[in-house]
Write a protein that holds these residues in place. Structure first.
Motif, PDB file in Angstrom:
ATOM      1  N   ARG A  52      -9.019   3.408   0.672  1.00 11.59           N
ATOM      2  CA  ARG A  52     -10.755   4.545   1.268  1.00 11.59           C
ATOM      3  C   ARG A  52     -10.877   4.305   0.033  1.00 11.59           C
ATOM      4  O   ARG A  52     -12.238   4.586  -0.883  1.00 11.59           O
ATOM      5  N   ARG A  53     -10.323   4.958  -1.041  1.00  9.55           N
ATOM      6  CA  ARG A  53     -10.584   5.466  -2.483  1.00  9.55           C
ATOM      7  C   ARG A  53     -11.656   4.055  -3.539  1.00  9.55           C
ATOM      8  O   ARG A  53     -12.056   3.919  -4.314  1.00  9.55           O
ATOM      9  N   ALA A  54     -10.077   2.566  -3.437  1.00 11.80           N
ATOM     10  CA  ALA A  54     -10.609   1.206  -3.880  1.00 11.80           C
ATOM     11  C   ALA A  54     -12.575   0.669  -3.156  1.00 11.80           C
ATOM     12  O   ALA A  54     -13.224   0.417  -3.830  1.00 11.80           O
ATOM     13  N   ILE A  55     -12.587   1.696  -1.746  1.00 14.34           N
ATOM     14  CA  ILE A  55     -14.046   1.361  -0.874  1.00 14.34           C
ATOM     15  C   ILE A  55     -14.998   2.147  -1.477  1.00 14.34           C
ATOM     16  O   ILE A  55     -16.095   2.197  -1.919  1.00 14.34           O
ATOM     17  N   PHE A  79       0.890  -1.254  -0.075  1.00 14.91           N
ATOM     18  CA  PHE A  79      -0.227   0.377   0.617  1.00 14.91           C
ATOM     19  C   PHE A  79       0.569   1.540  -0.096  1.00 14.91           C
ATOM     20  O   PHE A  79       0.175   1.880  -0.756  1.00 14.91           O
ATOM     21  N   GLU A  80       1.721   1.274   0.955  1.00 15.14           N
ATOM     22  CA  GLU A  80       3.106   2.652   0.882  1.00 15.14           C
ATOM     23  C   GLU A  80       3.152   2.585  -0.191  1.00 15.14           C
ATOM     24  O   GLU A  80       4.482   3.765  -1.043  1.00 15.14           O
ATOM     25  N   THR A  81       4.087   2.160  -1.226  1.00  9.68           N
ATOM     26  CA  THR A  81       4.298   2.400  -2.337  1.00  9.68           C
ATOM     27  C   THR A  81       3.330   3.073  -3.768  1.00  9.68           C
ATOM     28  O   THR A  81       4.062   2.220  -4.657  1.00  9.68           O
ATOM     29  N   GLY A  82       2.378   2.346  -3.271  1.00  5.15           N
ATOM     30  CA  GLY A  82       0.891   3.384  -4.231  1.00  5.15           C
ATOM     31  C   GLY A  82       0.204   1.921  -4.571  1.00  5.15           C
ATOM     32  O   GLY A  82      -0.731   2.818  -5.558  1.00  5.15           O
ATOM     33  N   ASN A  83      -0.457   1.177  -3.951  1.00  5.63           N
ATOM     34  CA  ASN A  83      -1.022  -0.207  -4.761  1.00  5.63           C
ATOM     35  C   ASN A  83      -2.460  -0.002  -3.522  1.00  5.63           C
ATOM     36  O   ASN A  83      -2.103   0.146  -2.676  1.00  5.63           O
ATOM     37  N   ASP A  84      -3.798   0.447  -4.468  1.00  2.00           N
ATOM     38  CA  ASP A  84      -4.990   0.649  -3.396  1.00  2.00           C
ATOM     39  C   ASP A  84      -5.435  -0.478  -2.934  1.00  2.00           C
ATOM     40  O   ASP A  84      -6.669  -1.374  -2.760  1.00  2.00           O
ATOM     41  N   ARG A 127     -17.787   1.042  -3.403  1.00  2.00           N
ATOM     42  CA  ARG A 127     -19.905   1.802  -3.551  1.00  2.00           C
ATOM     43  C   ARG A 127     -20.875   2.122  -4.020  1.00  2.00           C
ATOM     44  O   ARG A 127     -22.242   2.075  -3.971  1.00  2.00           O
ATOM     45  N   ASN A 128     -20.180   2.332  -5.438  1.00  2.00           N
ATOM     46  CA  ASN A 128     -21.067   2.573  -6.520  1.00  2.00           C
ATOM     47  C   ASN A 128     -21.663   1.808  -7.629  1.00  2.00           C
ATOM     48  O   ASN A 128     -22.565   1.744  -8.206  1.00  2.00           O
ATOM     49  N   PHE A 140      -7.711  -0.521 -10.506  1.00  2.00           N
ATOM     50  CA  PHE A 140      -6.685   0.621  -9.014  1.00  2.00           C
ATOM     51  C   PHE A 140      -5.839  -0.076  -9.914  1.00  2.00           C
ATOM     52  O   PHE A 140      -5.719  -1.644 -10.004  1.00  2.00           O
ATOM     53  N   LYS A 141      -4.459   0.193  -9.165  1.00  2.00           N
ATOM     54  CA  LYS A 141      -3.184  -0.415  -9.003  1.00  2.00           C
ATOM     55  C   LYS A 141      -3.207  -1.488  -8.149  1.00  2.00           C
ATOM     56  O   LYS A 141      -3.823  -1.278  -7.172  1.00  2.00           O
ATOM     57  N   THR A 142      -3.078  -2.345  -8.101  1.00  2.00           N
ATOM     58  CA  THR A 142      -3.415  -3.964  -7.346  1.00  2.00           C
ATOM     59  C   THR A 142      -1.100  -4.504  -7.233  1.00  2.00           C
ATOM     60  O   THR A 142      -0.656  -4.234  -8.379  1.00  2.00           O
ATOM     61  N   SER A 143      -1.635  -5.282  -6.230  1.00  3.35           N
ATOM     62  CA  SER A 143      -0.154  -6.420  -5.806  1.00  3.35           C
ATOM     63  C   SER A 143      -0.639  -7.265  -5.287  1.00  3.35           C
ATOM     64  O   SER A 143      -1.394  -7.685  -5.008  1.00  3.35           O
TER      65      SER A 143
END
Length: 200
Positions: A169-172, A118-123, A176-177, A194-197
């Motif tokens: 939180r952005r992915a959550i 998450f810290e490296t930018g993965n949502d 919701r949509n 979103f960016k994943t790993s």
């Protein structure tokens, strides 16, 4: 940069026997991450009681009364694992939500690596089983067949991933949509874009 508030969401159905050990291990994991200054001291654990018929809810109430880290969500009746999980994800506070099953068949220590991803930018970070040595040959065969069959029908799934995952939180908010009636989060989450790993 402020430390992320993490909430662990745990769907529960008749988990009276395992919940004491689950509570010990998850609270210990939160404490270790807080002490290592990886997450906020405001991080939480949400237990979602999916209409249990045993003493699961009594235990959840006890833990919530004893320690502010625990929160309880009680569904009116048994809704099923996916709806219980979604109820937790839609209710829990935090910058990062991590879902895990109450039986802790998933490796709790993988949470450390999820936070790093998450810290490296993965949502979204998927927890994936690296081996199925404890499964019977039949279980391995049916599990592999399940993923292959859904792939054949065009369902975008992460192989050997159940519902152990980190979501920002952005992915959550994007989840919701979706107004799906027949929930299948393993199929919905990869559609968010979103960016994943992956951690194993």
């Amino acid at each position: 940069m402020s430390l992320p508030q993490v909430s662990i969401v745990v769907p529960c159905y008749n988990e009276e026997d395992v919940l004491p050990e689950t509570t010990k291990r998850l609270s210990g994991k939160i404490q270790n991450l807080v002490e290592a200054q990886k997450i906020s001291a405001e991080s939480l654990i949400y237990y979602v009681d999916d209409g249990s018929k045993d003493k699961t809810w009594e235990l959840i109430e006890q833990y919530a009364n004893e320690d502010r880290i625990f929160k309880g969500i009680k569904l009116s009746r048994n809704q099923g694992h996916q709806k219980a999980l979604l109820a937790g994800l839609m209710t829990a506070e935090g910058d990062v939500l991590i879902s895990i099953d109450a039986d802790l068949q998933d490796d709790v220590d993988a949470i450390d690596r999820m936070i790093e991803e998450f810290e490296t930018g993965n949502d979204i970070v998927y927890g994936v089983r690296s081996k199925r040595e404890t499964d019977t040959a039949f279980k391995r065969w049916t599990a592999e067949g399940y993923y292959k069959l859904l792939g054949y029908f065009g369902v975008d799934l992460v192989f050997n991933h159940a519902d152990y995952r980190l979501m920002s939180r952005r992915a959550i908010n994007e989840l919701r949509n979706y107004e799906e009636v027949n929930l299948f989060l393993r199929g919905l989450v990869p559609l968010l874009g979103f960016k994943t790993s992956t951690v194993y």
